[in-house]
Design an enzyme around this catalytic site. Sequence first.
Site, PDB file in Angstrom:
ATOM      1  N   GLN A 193       0.294  -0.422  -6.021  1.00 58.57           N
ATOM      2  CA  GLN A 193      -0.752  -1.019  -5.173  1.00 58.57           C
ATOM      3  C   GLN A 193      -1.262   0.429  -4.672  1.00 58.57           C
ATOM      4  OE1 GLN A 193      -0.429  -4.147  -2.433  1.00 58.57           O
ATOM      5  NE2 GLN A 193      -2.316  -3.744  -1.517  1.00 58.57           N
ATOM      6  N   ASP A 194      -2.876   0.780  -4.499  1.00 58.91           N
ATOM      7  CA  ASP A 194      -3.352   1.802  -3.910  1.00 58.91           C
ATOM      8  C   ASP A 194      -2.719   3.306  -4.524  1.00 58.91           C
ATOM      9  OD1 ASP A 194      -4.605  -0.045  -2.426  1.00 58.91           O
ATOM     10  OD2 ASP A 194      -3.907   0.133  -0.711  1.00 58.91           O
TER      11      ASP A 194
ATOM     12  N   ASP B   1      -5.780  -2.644  -6.859  1.00 59.60           N
ATOM     13  CA  ASP B   1      -6.678  -2.085  -5.977  1.00 59.60           C
ATOM     14  C   ASP B   1      -6.178  -0.568  -6.288  1.00 59.60           C
ATOM     15  OD1 ASP B   1      -7.875  -4.193  -5.033  1.00 59.60           O
ATOM     16  OD2 ASP B   1      -7.097  -4.060  -3.074  1.00 59.60           O
TER      17      ASP B   1
ATOM     18  N   ARG C 244     -12.706  -5.495  -7.229  1.00 62.24           N
ATOM     19  CA  ARG C 244     -13.310  -6.262  -6.370  1.00 62.24           C
ATOM     20  C   ARG C 244     -14.003  -5.708  -5.150  1.00 62.24           C
ATOM     21  NH1 ARG C 244      -8.286  -8.730  -3.068  1.00 62.24           N
ATOM     22  NH2 ARG C 244      -7.070  -6.938  -2.852  1.00 62.24           N
TER      23      ARG C 244
ATOM     24  N   GLN D  99       0.910  -1.166  -0.135  1.00 64.88           N
ATOM     25  CA  GLN D  99       0.052  -0.045   0.034  1.00 64.88           C
ATOM     26  C   GLN D  99       0.909   1.279   0.076  1.00 64.88           C
ATOM     27  OE1 GLN D  99      -0.196  -2.467   2.027  1.00 64.88           O
ATOM     28  NE2 GLN D  99      -2.366  -2.837   2.702  1.00 64.88           N
TER      29      GLN D  99
END
Length: 559
Positions: free
Chosen positions: A374-375, A396, A464, A352
Amino acid sequence: MFRKVVVPVISLILVVGVVIGVVAVVNNSKGSDGGKKEESLSPEMKIATQLCQPSEYKEACTETLSSVNSTDPKDFVKQAILAASDAVKKSFNFSEDLVVKASKDKREKMALDDCKELLDYAVQELQASMSLVGDSDLHTTNERVAELQSWLSSVFAYQETCVDGFSDNSTIKPTIEQGFVDASHLTDNVLAIISGLSGFLKSVGLQFNIPSNSRRLLAEDGFPTWFSGADRKLLAAQGNGKVKPNAVVAQDGSGQFKTISAAIAAYPNNLKGRYIIYVKAGIYREYVTVDKKKPNVFIYGDGPRKTIVTGSKSFAKDGLGTWKTATFVAEADGFIAKSMGFQNTAGPDGHQAVALRVSSDMSAFLNCRMDGYQDTLLYQAKRQFYRNCVISGTVDFIFGYGAAVIQNSLIVVRRPNDNQQNSVTADGRKEKHATTGLVIHNCRIVPEQKLVAERFKIPTYLGRPWKPFSRTVVMESELADFIQPAGWMPWAGSIHLDTLYYAEYANRGAGANTNKRVNWKTFHVINRNEALQFTAGQFLKGASWIKNAGVPVLLGLKR
């Protein structure tokens, strides 16, 4: 420009209208049991029952409103907000035992400290909502429903950011989650009451006609017809040359400031209008926050590949909560960025690692880049609009709890670590009545060059479900062939699959075929009428605020 205090204008006519309407409800309401039960209720309880009708937690709702000794609907709304605020404050008072437990673990202590900050934000939003209702008449309150919904929905965002700061095996996390249950339910009840306010007022003889031009599209100059003249000129200036900034940032000393943070710190007291910051080309290695006390900042650079703000904080390396890893943070309402780049260079090993975090209501980004893994982009809270941007990442990488529309943009999926698979989105909508979610409209979703050769070996999904009522819509967009035929992936087993809302409309490209999409009852291939509610004009109530940003916008659908 935002959160102005509304002068109370409660007229005698309005009061009489409310009383007449309440009498009508009292005299005409009949229950399914012949009306005897309804007739035994007091006028106040009849109003409470009707206002609570759309709520998910009706028992808690009617109990909350049972103490109201008035027939003015505004008093019921105020009481509902007050109850939610009290519940949040109660969850704010962490027990001594909890503090002691957290102090034994560095990350747990950091997460608990973050919670204190986040819950203070939540209380501020509830207080602002209370002030709006208390300082306005019913007509004004009804006109500003979208604003109230945005502020109230942000309460969930701050609560969930707090919870998500703890690891899944944390011994403290379950206690924190349980402490938020009442606050979440009561806040959701307020949102339900607010969403049904217009219908209630109509039922008691008070129908307010709120003008709407959200279906109008473009003026002759290519901008939406509802743009304010000042901001239209601001963003249309050729090469930014006609824009006179309040502050100039330049690393070579040719401006008043060498850092962006210094320019923001110079934000003038009692500012009226916009605070304009021009950031000359350069790579700015700093962590920048436009805090809540600095609304209406407009920051622009020389291009998203020339003016870049970069950082490398990450959860894996620094042990920070995800939201605290952001390179650039926009918290103050009315924030606008143009021709800027935002990076987090922690890489896939950082896990993250946020490049841009936004909790600014009515914020807009034009011709910007957000690059990470990520993120990458955290649309943390409130209403946000992105146009002509480039957003890149892996897992994500577009995620959050707010309400965001990404339009006419390029979404680039990067190569993750060997043991990872990609998911473009992860929406964090927690409660049913939250007016939040993510819309990707008229965009292109493509793989980066490094991923092209392995695009069929490394699975990539549209999203998701991070939270129970996760809501994501992808429409009129081009999806490359690397998107998995299933389209969407579960978070963990069957969790949230019965309550999420995922939808696609009129997408194109090799990855847009919906014949083999997931068979969840909560996934929808929607028609044009259904898609209209997710356009910028409808979903973000764009006709009432994007005009102040001066960003080109397609309010409706392309076709």
